[in-house]
Design a protein around this motif. Structure first.
Motif, PDB file in Angstrom:
ATOM      1  N   ALA A 155       0.819  -1.217   0.000  1.00 45.30           N
ATOM      2  CA  ALA A 155       0.000   0.000   0.000  1.00 45.30           C
ATOM      3  C   ALA A 155       0.847   1.259   0.000  1.00 45.30           C
ATOM      4  O   ALA A 155       0.310   2.369  -0.018  1.00 45.30           O
ATOM      5  N   THR A 156       2.176   1.097   0.026  1.00 43.10           N
ATOM      6  CA  THR A 156       3.093   2.240   0.123  1.00 43.10           C
ATOM      7  C   THR A 156       3.876   2.448  -1.171  1.00 43.10           C
ATOM      8  O   THR A 156       4.997   2.960  -1.143  1.00 43.10           O
ATOM      9  N   GLU A 157       3.289   2.071  -2.293  1.00 44.18           N
ATOM     10  CA  GLU A 157       4.003   2.182  -3.560  1.00 44.18           C
ATOM     11  C   GLU A 157       4.015   3.631  -4.050  1.00 44.18           C
ATOM     12  O   GLU A 157       2.977   4.268  -4.204  1.00 44.18           O
ATOM     13  N   PHE A 158       5.210   4.133  -4.303  1.00 43.23           N
ATOM     14  CA  PHE A 158       5.426   5.482  -4.833  1.00 43.23           C
ATOM     15  C   PHE A 158       6.554   5.425  -5.857  1.00 43.23           C
ATOM     16  O   PHE A 158       7.326   4.451  -5.882  1.00 43.23           O
ATOM     17  N   PRO A 159       6.669   6.461  -6.704  1.00 35.90           N
ATOM     18  CA  PRO A 159       7.797   6.478  -7.651  1.00 35.90           C
ATOM     19  C   PRO A 159       9.151   6.330  -6.968  1.00 35.90           C
ATOM     20  O   PRO A 159      10.068   5.719  -7.536  1.00 35.90           O
ATOM     21  N   ASP A 160       9.276   6.890  -5.743  1.00 33.08           N
ATOM     22  CA  ASP A 160      10.554   6.772  -5.030  1.00 33.08           C
ATOM     23  C   ASP A 160      10.626   5.522  -4.157  1.00 33.08           C
ATOM     24  O   ASP A 160      11.600   5.318  -3.440  1.00 33.08           O
ATOM     25  N   HIS A 161       9.567   4.678  -4.247  1.00 38.52           N
ATOM     26  CA  HIS A 161       9.540   3.468  -3.410  1.00 38.52           C
ATOM     27  C   HIS A 161       8.751   2.368  -4.122  1.00 38.52           C
ATOM     28  O   HIS A 161       7.603   2.081  -3.775  1.00 38.52           O
ATOM     29  N   PRO A 162       9.324   1.717  -5.150  1.00 41.62           N
ATOM     30  CA  PRO A 162       8.640   0.589  -5.805  1.00 41.62           C
ATOM     31  C   PRO A 162       8.530  -0.583  -4.840  1.00 41.62           C
ATOM     32  O   PRO A 162       9.339  -0.721  -3.922  1.00 41.62           O
ATOM     33  N   VAL A 163       7.508  -1.425  -5.046  1.00 44.95           N
ATOM     34  CA  VAL A 163       7.302  -2.570  -4.165  1.00 44.95           C
ATOM     35  C   VAL A 163       7.436  -3.859  -4.959  1.00 44.95           C
ATOM     36  O   VAL A 163       7.206  -3.899  -6.176  1.00 44.95           O
ATOM     37  N   ASP A 164       7.808  -4.902  -4.279  1.00 38.18           N
ATOM     38  CA  ASP A 164       7.925  -6.238  -4.869  1.00 38.18           C
ATOM     39  C   ASP A 164       6.563  -6.919  -4.740  1.00 38.18           C
ATOM     40  O   ASP A 164       6.215  -7.437  -3.673  1.00 38.18           O
ATOM     41  N   ARG A 165       5.776  -6.897  -5.812  1.00 38.91           N
ATOM     42  CA  ARG A 165       4.421  -7.436  -5.751  1.00 38.91           C
ATOM     43  C   ARG A 165       4.392  -8.929  -5.439  1.00 38.91           C
ATOM     44  O   ARG A 165       3.492  -9.419  -4.756  1.00 38.91           O
ATOM     45  N   GLU A 166       5.359  -9.668  -5.930  1.00 34.69           N
ATOM     46  CA  GLU A 166       5.393 -11.103  -5.639  1.00 34.69           C
ATOM     47  C   GLU A 166       5.596 -11.340  -4.155  1.00 34.69           C
ATOM     48  O   GLU A 166       4.952 -12.207  -3.556  1.00 34.69           O
ATOM     49  N   ALA A 167       6.475 -10.563  -3.530  1.00 31.01           N
ATOM     50  CA  ALA A 167       6.698 -10.688  -2.088  1.00 31.01           C
ATOM     51  C   ALA A 167       5.457 -10.256  -1.316  1.00 31.01           C
ATOM     52  O   ALA A 167       5.099 -10.859  -0.296  1.00 31.01           O
ATOM     53  N   CYS A 168       4.784  -9.220  -1.810  1.00 30.26           N
ATOM     54  CA  CYS A 168       3.567  -8.748  -1.140  1.00 30.26           C
ATOM     55  C   CYS A 168       2.469  -9.799  -1.172  1.00 30.26           C
ATOM     56  O   CYS A 168       1.735  -9.974  -0.188  1.00 30.26           O
ATOM     57  N   ARG A 169       2.329 -10.499  -2.311  1.00 28.58           N
ATOM     58  CA  ARG A 169       1.280 -11.520  -2.424  1.00 28.58           C
ATOM     59  C   ARG A 169       1.450 -12.628  -1.398  1.00 28.58           C
ATOM     60  O   ARG A 169       0.462 -13.251  -0.986  1.00 28.58           O
ATOM     61  N   GLU A 170       2.686 -12.871  -0.981  1.00 29.09           N
ATOM     62  CA  GLU A 170       2.919 -13.864   0.049  1.00 29.09           C
ATOM     63  C   GLU A 170       2.315 -13.433   1.390  1.00 29.09           C
ATOM     64  O   GLU A 170       2.075 -14.258   2.265  1.00 29.09           O
ATOM     65  N   ASN A 171       2.043 -12.134   1.551  1.00 26.27           N
ATOM     66  CA  ASN A 171       1.482 -11.605   2.800  1.00 26.27           C
ATOM     67  C   ASN A 171      -0.023 -11.377   2.729  1.00 26.27           C
ATOM     68  O   ASN A 171      -0.635 -11.001   3.730  1.00 26.27           O
TER      69      ASN A 171
END
Length: 359
Positions: A155-171
């Motif tokens: 929920a904290t995805e920003f241009p200066d902070h990309p997120v690893d969606r695959e890792a997020c799906r594990e949560n």
């Protein structure tokens, strides 16, 4: 029946009462049945014509986490898209727009309605650092725990902070109740042989994958409920079972007289050499028999037995070994090529007659 001029007396006479019937231990009047029929018809119509709005309304009014998880699986089955929360876009709770359900900030683990409202009041967040400084500020009423929950599901995805969606799906299951199986170890070829839980039928021999949703023990029995992206299913297990809540498992289910989990693989301990994985990848698709899974157990009377699942030409065959053939079964290990013969019975299924390792 009420008799005029006398004390009110109610005399239930089923044999000559044309507007009532006896069901599940209760006397039920036809008017009661009509009322429920109307409710069932209306809700079925709403679910068919407005599936996103219908499921959103159910999710908004459901507080039980297990039920929420099951309803989210139902959204998947119905083809209703569900979007995960974002700090700059989401409301407090569930919302639906253009046939898409958007999860709210309060649907995230550790974030209450009050905390969700505080996050909304802090908008707009121009960057990840802006968000972090406001959430973790002294006196904000949120802190690191809320920040960790937001980061866990992306929920904290920003241009200066990309997120690893695959890792997020594990949560997703732990923090949102969404059952996901985007595990790269389970290849598309393996998935072709996995049976979705909404298609699993009792008495059949299948391999399924699921997250442990609930473990319940009562009056000497233990049941483990599993959930996947399509539905939920429960199995009775021994009290000393190895299953852990929230873990993902591949399960080998033996059908026949009674269904049971004969083999399992915790995806956190994934191994390509596991016999279940080797079957799923097609390694055993030939004219030989291979032992896929085996488990010792006993009947209610304490009689020992061994439950087996064997592969032949890609087909799963369940069998039960009793005291006279258990010694044969013990000489074989899962993954072994074997010689195998059973006696079949329509009621009791396959009984092991002979079994030995095929050198």
């Amino acid at each position: 029946k009420t008799w005029e001029g006398q004390t009110r007396t109610f005399d239930i006479e089923l044999y000559d009462e044309p507007h009532a019937f006896f069901a599940n231990g209760f006397v039920t009047h036809n008017s009661h049945s009509v009322a429920y029929s109307q409710l069932t018809y209306i809700t079925a119509m709403l679910k068919y014509r407005y599936p996103a709005e219908f499921m959103c309304a159910i999710l908004m009014n459901e507080k039980d986490k297990i039920s929420v998880s099951n309803y989210l699986s139902e959204c998947k089955r119905l083809g209703v898209p569900v979007r995960t929360p974002h700090v700059n876009k989401s409301g407090i709770g569930y919302d639906v727009r253009d046939g898409v359900i958007y999860m709210g900030l309060s649907n995230i683990k550790q974030i209450s309605d009050v905390r969700a409202q505080k996050i909304i009041l802090g908008r707009p967040y121009t960057s990840y650092e802006d968000l972090k400084s406001k959430i973790t500020a002294k006196g904000s009423g949120m802190g690191k725990m809320v920040m960790d929950s937001l980061e866990a599901i992306g929920a904290t995805e920003f241009p200066d902070h990309p997120v690893d969606r695959e890792a997020c799906r594990e949560n997703y299951f732990e923090y949102l109740g969404i059952a996901t199986f985007d595990n790269a170890q389970v290849t598309p070829k393996m998935r072709e042989r996995l049976t979705p839980l909404d298609e699993y039928e009792d008495k059949t021999t299948d391999i399924v994958v699921g997250i442990v949703q609930k473990i319940e023990s009562k009056n000497g029995w233990t049941r483990v409920d599993f959930v996947d992206e399509t539905g939920q299913c429960g199995f009775f297990v021994n009290k000393d079972h190895p299953f852990k809540k929230g873990h993902k498992y591949i399960l080998c289910i033996a059908g026949g007289y009674s269904s049971s989990i004969v083999g399992h693989l915790d995806l956190s301990d994934f191994s390509a050499n596991n016999s279940i994985v080797r079957y799923l990848t097609g390694e055993f698709d030939n004219d030989n028999h291979y032992l896929i899974s085996a488990k010792m157990s006993e009947t209610k009377k304490g009689t020992p037995k061994a439950e087996l699942i064997v592969s032949y030409r890609g087909r799963l065959i369940p069998a039960t070994a009793w005291s006279d053939t258990i010694p044969m079964a013990r000489k074989c290990r899962t993954g072994d090529k074997i010689r195998f013969r059973v006696k079949s019975d329509k009621t009791w299924g396959n009984t092991l007659v002979a079994m030995m390792k095929d050198e």
